[in-house]
Design a protein around this motif. Structure first.
Motif, PDB file in Angstrom:
ATOM      1  N   ASN A  78      36.562  44.261  44.343  1.00  0.00           N
ATOM      2  CA  ASN A  78      35.468  43.297  44.549  1.00  0.00           C
ATOM      3  C   ASN A  78      35.803  41.897  44.049  1.00  0.00           C
ATOM      4  OD1 ASN A  78      33.941  45.372  45.630  1.00  0.00           O
ATOM      5  ND2 ASN A  78      32.942  45.854  43.690  1.00  0.00           N
ATOM      6  N   LYS A  79      37.063  41.738  43.541  1.00  0.00           N
ATOM      7  CA  LYS A  79      37.514  40.443  43.029  1.00  0.00           C
ATOM      8  C   LYS A  79      36.615  39.931  41.895  1.00  0.00           C
ATOM      9  CE  LYS A  79      39.519  39.063  47.507  1.00  0.00           C
ATOM     10  NZ  LYS A  79      40.655  39.924  47.237  1.00  0.00           N
ATOM     11  N   GLU A  80      36.270  40.846  40.978  1.00  0.00           N
ATOM     12  CA  GLU A  80      35.447  40.510  39.823  1.00  0.00           C
ATOM     13  C   GLU A  80      36.307  40.379  38.573  1.00  0.00           C
ATOM     14  OE1 GLU A  80      32.489  43.515  39.555  1.00  0.00           O
ATOM     15  OE2 GLU A  80      31.600  43.064  41.515  1.00  0.00           O
ATOM     16  N   THR A  81      35.742  39.765  37.537  1.00  0.00           N
ATOM     17  CA  THR A  81      36.470  39.556  36.293  1.00  0.00           C
ATOM     18  C   THR A  81      36.610  40.867  35.526  1.00  0.00           C
ATOM     19  OG1 THR A  81      35.572  37.316  36.156  1.00  0.00           O
ATOM     20  CG2 THR A  81      36.517  38.242  34.145  1.00  0.00           C
ATOM     21  N   LYS A 119      36.345  46.735  40.259  1.00  0.00           N
ATOM     22  CA  LYS A 119      36.263  45.299  40.006  1.00  0.00           C
ATOM     23  C   LYS A 119      37.379  44.540  40.720  1.00  0.00           C
ATOM     24  CE  LYS A 119      33.847  45.293  35.566  1.00  0.00           C
ATOM     25  NZ  LYS A 119      33.885  44.867  34.155  1.00  0.00           N
ATOM     26  N   ILE A 120      38.563  45.108  40.726  1.00  0.00           N
ATOM     27  CA  ILE A 120      39.691  44.443  41.387  1.00  0.00           C
ATOM     28  C   ILE A 120      39.445  44.359  42.887  1.00  0.00           C
ATOM     29  CG2 ILE A 120      42.142  44.671  41.945  1.00  0.00           C
ATOM     30  CD1 ILE A 120      42.490  45.907  39.127  1.00  0.00           C
ATOM     31  N   LYS A 124      42.084  50.689  49.481  1.00  0.00           N
ATOM     32  CA  LYS A 124      41.986  49.315  48.999  1.00  0.00           C
ATOM     33  C   LYS A 124      42.747  49.119  47.694  1.00  0.00           C
ATOM     34  CE  LYS A 124      39.217  48.003  52.295  1.00  0.00           C
ATOM     35  NZ  LYS A 124      39.672  47.034  53.318  1.00  0.00           N
TER      36      LYS A 124
END
Length: 505
Positions: free
Chosen positions: A328-331, A325-326, A136
């Motif tokens: 999971n598309k988190e900040t 985080k990337i 991923k």
């Protein structure tokens, strides 16, 4: 009608003779489908580290420790003998490395697949693409440049380590504080040299981090106007140019050069070699910028006066956290940005500290212990993967993966419930009405103990990192259902116990 009865009778007779039941068949089918579903859902993070980095094992250890807690698979990609790539993968945070020195080696992953480095022929681009299959995201510090071409082709995001890769804009970069490192490298020189020349052996001049480090060093040394600074740049792979430039300076300025500051371990080792050849190792001060076991040994031997601890383990931890985080598309918790040929890149700056004769013994033992632990972990990982070649052992590995996934879900569940309770929700763990989004904070506390030869703790350091995550609605529904089933089971058990006590009375 008789024919149907005969068919049913024959079916039950077959099941009886083979020793299995219809329930067993349905159960096995259900178990296989669950195992397949869990393997498909497991995230994979590919990692390519720079083989020339003296602390790459400690960086990898930081990544693996975090991956093990989160039940994420780490797919290690390392260079083979011909500059190609070999890969090994395992679940639960353990990874295998291919490509040992002395020939092509075979590396087997958790799924029984193996890849072997080729000494000649073959398509490197095709190999790189196949090694990234299922990943991923890629944590990239170094390796075959064709790996980056495959990343762009497959649209896989990249988290860079230490330096920006050429031709690719990563989603983020993790690097030791270049500004602070430059200041700390200049301070011991400033305190020991009253006047004269100082040589700075700079890393790749095209890298913005090395430029910032050099600027900070010059600015700190400018506090003493009697000190002049001469910088020698060494583009990637051309350390011989820096060596010759350093030799020329020593010969043209006999007795005038008082100190040398080397930004990397490779440059520090080069400076040590040159100074020894000129019999100046005791006369010219040497300051390094990348502490490792070799440089700390030079400090203990008196040929180097100071170094910079860049916290390689923490680099690995932060790289994993950003990669997760990337995916999971988190900040991202961005502290700075770095400018590259592809524009501005979000950066996470890792704190650094100075290594001096006063804290040398503590830091040296810490690095030695960490390296020993990393070596044992790597050896055990390779041993475990080597024993998974047979079919029965592969099944055990799948069972272990399933248990690991369950444990990972239990940990997330406990964290989510803990935050719900602290936020004032009911103790039953149900989601309050009107809630459209649920987030959780995961805090990681890393404690580093410095021990002497008898095992006595000489000092302790703690570092804390936090990450905010959004809980998927599907997971919340699953948690609520599980909680409801547990409550019903407990009530039923209590009712049975009460009935038994009534009978006894």
């Amino acid at each position: 009608m008789k024919r149907i009865l005969l068919i049913v009778f024959a079916l039950f007779l077959s099941l009886t003779l083979t020793g299995c039941s219809l329930q067993d068949l349905l159960g096995n089918k259900k178990q296989k489908s669950q195992s397949s579903s869990q393997s498909q859902q497991k995230a994979v993070i590919a990692v390519a580290l720079n083989e020339q980095d003296p602390n790459k094992d400690l960086i990898l250890r930081g990544i693996e420790d975090m991956a093990q807690k989160e039940n994420i698979e780490v797919k290690m990609i390392s260079p083979g003998t011909s500059g190609g790539q070999q890969s090994g993968s395992s679940s639960g945070g353990q990874s295998s490395q291919g490509g040992s020195s002395g020939g092509a080696s075979e590396s087997k992953g958790s799924q029984g697949q193996s890849s072997q480095g080729q000494s000649s022929g073959g398509s490197n681009s095709q190999d790189s693409s196949s090694q990234l299959k299922g990943a991923k995201i890629l944590i990239y510090q170094g390796g075959n440049p064709e790996l980056l071409q495959s990343v762009q082709k497959d649209k896989i995001p990249v988290v860079a380590l230490n330096a920006l890769p050429a031709g690719v804009k990563p989603a983020g970069i993790i690097l030791p504080d270049p500004q602070k490192a430059g200041e700390l490298m200049a301070e011991p020189v400033l305190s020991k040299v009253s006047e004269g020349q100082v040589v700075v052996l700079q890393g790749d001049p095209s890298d913005s981090a090395t430029q910032k480090t050099l600027a900070a060093t010059k600015q700190t040394l400018s506090k003493n106007p009697k000190i002049t600074v001469q910088a020698i740049a060494s583009p990637a792979g051309s350390e011989a140019v820096a060596r010759q430039g350093f030799v020329d300076l020593l010969q043209k300025n006999p007795g005038k050069i008082q100190a040398v500051i080397a930004q990397t371990e490779k440059l520090a080792a080069l400076a040590t070699e040159v100074l020894k050849s000129q019999q100046l190792e005791k006369k010219v001060l040497l300051v390094g910028g990348q502490a490792n076991q070799q440089s700390l040994q030079r400090m203990a031997g008196g040929t180097q006066v100071a170094d910079i601890d860049t916290s390689p383990y923490i680099q690995g931890v932060n790289a994993f956290q950003w990669a997760q985080k990337i995916v999971n598309k988190e900040t991202l918790d961005i502290s700075e940005s770095v400018t590259g040929d592809q524009g501005e890149v979000p950066a996470k700056i890792v704190p650094v500290k100075s290594v001096t004769p006063e804290n040398l013994a503590v830091v040296q033992k810490s690095y030695a212990k960490a390296a020993e632990t990393a070596a044992k972990t790597s050896g055990q990982s390779q041993k475990d993967q080597g024993s998974s070649s047979s079919g029965s052992k592969d099944q055990k590995g799948q069972s272990s993966d399933t248990q690991g996934g369950t444990q990972g879900q239990d940990q997330k569940k406990g964290s989510a419930q803990g935050q719900s309770q602290s936020g004032g929700t009911s103790s039953g763990g149900n989601v309050p009405q009107g809630a459209t989004k649920v987030t959780e904070k995961v805090q990681t506390i890393i404690t580093r103990d410095y021990l002497d030869s008898q095992g006595k703790v000489l000092g302790t350091e703690k570092s804390t990192s936090e990450q905010n995550r959004t809980i998927p609605s599907e997971m919340l529904k699953q948690e609520t259902q599980q909680k409801s089933q547990q409550d019903q089971g407990q009530k039923g058990q209590q009712g049975q116990e009460g009935a038994k006590s009534d009978k006894k009375s």
